[in-house]
Design a protein around this motif. Structure first.
Motif, mmCIF file in Angstrom:
data_model
loop_
_atom_site.group_PDB
_atom_site.id
_atom_site.type_symbol
_atom_site.label_atom_id
_atom_site.label_comp_id
_atom_site.label_asym_id
_atom_site.label_seq_id
_atom_site.Cartn_x
_atom_site.Cartn_y
_atom_site.Cartn_z
ATOM 1 N N THR A 43 2.481 76.194 18.859
ATOM 2 C CA THR A 43 3.214 75.704 18.036
ATOM 3 C C THR A 43 2.290 75.344 16.481
ATOM 4 O OG1 THR A 43 2.304 73.334 18.643
ATOM 5 C CG2 THR A 43 4.403 74.036 19.614
ATOM 6 N N ARG A 44 1.216 75.835 16.736
ATOM 7 C CA ARG A 44 0.336 75.876 15.398
ATOM 8 C C ARG A 44 -0.442 77.382 15.385
ATOM 9 N NH1 ARG A 44 -1.671 70.154 13.863
ATOM 10 N NH2 ARG A 44 0.075 69.011 14.708
ATOM 11 N N TYR A 45 -0.693 77.780 14.206
ATOM 12 C CA TYR A 45 -1.116 79.052 13.988
ATOM 13 C C TYR A 45 -2.230 79.114 12.954
ATOM 14 C CZ TYR A 45 2.955 80.252 16.767
ATOM 15 O OH TYR A 45 4.012 80.436 18.018
ATOM 16 N N ASP A 46 -3.260 79.932 13.149
ATOM 17 C CA ASP A 46 -4.175 80.146 12.277
ATOM 18 C C ASP A 46 -3.517 81.008 11.198
ATOM 19 O OD1 ASP A 46 -7.075 80.102 11.457
ATOM 20 O OD2 ASP A 46 -6.587 82.465 11.677
ATOM 21 N N ILE A 47 -3.780 80.593 10.072
ATOM 22 C CA ILE A 47 -3.118 81.785 8.904
ATOM 23 C C ILE A 47 -3.683 83.307 8.856
ATOM 24 C CG2 ILE A 47 -4.435 80.915 7.051
ATOM 25 C CD1 ILE A 47 -0.718 81.799 6.833
ATOM 26 N N VAL A 48 -5.085 83.325 8.923
ATOM 27 C CA VAL A 48 -5.712 84.463 9.223
ATOM 28 C C VAL A 48 -4.975 85.294 10.372
ATOM 29 C CG1 VAL A 48 -7.882 85.762 9.557
ATOM 30 C CG2 VAL A 48 -7.685 83.697 8.147
ATOM 31 N N THR A 49 -4.723 84.737 11.453
ATOM 32 C CA THR A 49 -4.172 85.332 12.632
ATOM 33 C C THR A 49 -3.027 85.887 12.277
ATOM 34 O OG1 THR A 49 -5.606 84.414 14.107
ATOM 35 C CG2 THR A 49 -3.529 85.390 15.028
ATOM 36 N N LEU A 50 -2.115 84.983 11.689
ATOM 37 C CA LEU A 50 -0.817 85.257 11.446
ATOM 38 C C LEU A 50 -0.621 86.542 10.452
ATOM 39 C CD1 LEU A 50 0.818 81.756 10.706
ATOM 40 C CD2 LEU A 50 1.393 83.453 12.505
ATOM 41 N N VAL A 51 -1.596 86.664 9.260
ATOM 42 C CA VAL A 51 -1.659 87.597 8.272
ATOM 43 C C VAL A 51 -1.989 89.045 9.171
ATOM 44 C CG1 VAL A 51 -2.936 88.589 6.550
ATOM 45 C CG2 VAL A 51 -2.063 86.255 6.318
ATOM 46 N N ALA A 52 -3.107 88.781 10.241
ATOM 47 C CA ALA A 52 -3.412 90.114 10.616
ATOM 48 C C ALA A 52 -2.368 90.659 11.609
ATOM 49 C CB ALA A 52 -4.707 89.878 11.635
ATOM 50 N N VAL A 53 -1.674 89.624 12.416
ATOM 51 C CA VAL A 53 -0.690 90.040 13.191
ATOM 52 C C VAL A 53 0.459 90.699 12.435
ATOM 53 C CG1 VAL A 53 1.264 89.265 14.952
ATOM 54 C CG2 VAL A 53 -1.392 88.517 15.036
ATOM 55 N N SER A 54 0.671 90.199 11.514
ATOM 56 C CA SER A 54 1.984 90.717 10.622
ATOM 57 C C SER A 54 1.755 92.125 9.916
ATOM 58 C CB SER A 54 2.471 89.501 9.718
ATOM 59 O OG SER A 54 1.631 89.652 8.654
ATOM 60 N N GLY A 58 3.670 95.557 10.649
ATOM 61 C CA GLY A 58 4.182 95.939 9.550
ATOM 62 C C GLY A 58 5.343 95.188 9.279
ATOM 63 N N VAL A 59 5.278 93.776 9.496
ATOM 64 C CA VAL A 59 6.520 92.838 9.122
ATOM 65 C C VAL A 59 5.926 91.846 8.542
ATOM 66 C CG1 VAL A 59 7.598 93.644 11.382
ATOM 67 C CG2 VAL A 59 6.123 91.590 11.382
ATOM 68 N N SER A 60 6.826 90.843 7.922
ATOM 69 C CA SER A 60 6.289 89.693 7.143
ATOM 70 C C SER A 60 5.887 88.694 8.128
ATOM 71 C CB SER A 60 7.472 89.356 6.047
ATOM 72 O OG SER A 60 8.675 88.629 6.878
ATOM 73 N N ILE A 61 5.225 87.632 7.678
ATOM 74 C CA ILE A 61 4.799 86.402 8.509
ATOM 75 C C ILE A 61 6.247 85.707 9.092
ATOM 76 C CG2 ILE A 61 3.840 84.315 8.823
ATOM 77 C CD1 ILE A 61 1.723 85.202 6.977
ATOM 78 N N GLU A 62 7.071 85.774 8.167
ATOM 79 C CA GLU A 62 8.669 85.069 8.619
ATOM 80 C C GLU A 62 9.088 86.071 9.525
ATOM 81 O OE1 GLU A 62 12.738 83.843 6.564
ATOM 82 O OE2 GLU A 62 10.656 83.587 5.454
ATOM 83 N N ASP A 63 9.130 87.105 9.582
ATOM 84 C CA ASP A 63 9.777 88.157 10.556
ATOM 85 C C ASP A 63 8.796 87.835 12.138
ATOM 86 O OD1 ASP A 63 11.433 89.186 8.757
ATOM 87 O OD2 ASP A 63 10.226 90.771 8.391
ATOM 88 N N LEU A 64 7.982 87.159 12.144
ATOM 89 C CA LEU A 64 7.268 87.063 13.353
ATOM 90 C C LEU A 64 7.885 85.854 14.375
ATOM 91 C CD1 LEU A 64 3.557 87.073 12.735
ATOM 92 C CD2 LEU A 64 4.700 88.886 13.694
ATOM 93 N N PHE A 65 8.882 85.311 13.583
ATOM 94 C CA PHE A 65 9.524 84.084 14.116
ATOM 95 C C PHE A 65 11.096 84.080 13.996
ATOM 96 C CE2 PHE A 65 5.407 82.778 12.575
ATOM 97 C CZ PHE A 65 4.981 82.207 13.881
ATOM 98 N N TYR A 66 11.800 83.548 14.997
ATOM 99 C CA TYR A 66 13.322 83.285 14.833
ATOM 100 C C TYR A 66 13.264 81.834 14.051
ATOM 101 C CZ TYR A 66 14.798 86.886 18.070
ATOM 102 O OH TYR A 66 15.020 87.880 18.735
ATOM 103 N N ILE A 67 13.957 81.692 12.906
ATOM 104 C CA ILE A 67 14.083 80.490 12.132
ATOM 105 C C ILE A 67 15.649 80.097 11.895
ATOM 106 C CG2 ILE A 67 13.472 79.357 9.964
ATOM 107 C CD1 ILE A 67 10.910 81.557 9.614
#
Length: 72
Positions: A43-54, A58-67
């Motif tokens: 439920t919590r994510y490290d911002i560096v990990t989010l950037v690296a994963v996205s 090749g997607v935006s950070i927002e695309d990693l989630f259904y919102i």
């Protein structure tokens, strides 16, 4: 302040990606495999990990989630 339902969708994105498995993806991202395997249950994510994963996918950070916004 609006409220949201946010659900990770990394498993779905990985299934559609060029990566063979979570281990290969974790190596490409530069994190340990457990970090990737826990992604969809956190439920919590490290911002560096989010950037690296996205970026690796090749997607935006927002695309990693259904919102979904909850209207009250």
């Amino acid at each position: 302040m609006p409220k949201y339902i946010v659900k990770p969708r990394l498993k779905e994105l990985l299934d559609k990606s060029k990566f063979k498995n979570q281990k290969e993806f974790a190596e490409a991202v530069g994190v340990k495999e457990p970090t990737i395997s826990r992604f969809d249950t956190q439920t919590r994510y490290d911002i560096v990990t989010l950037v690296a994963v996205s970026r690796a996918l090749g997607v935006s950070i927002e695309d990693l989630f259904y919102i979904k916004e909850i209207k009250e």
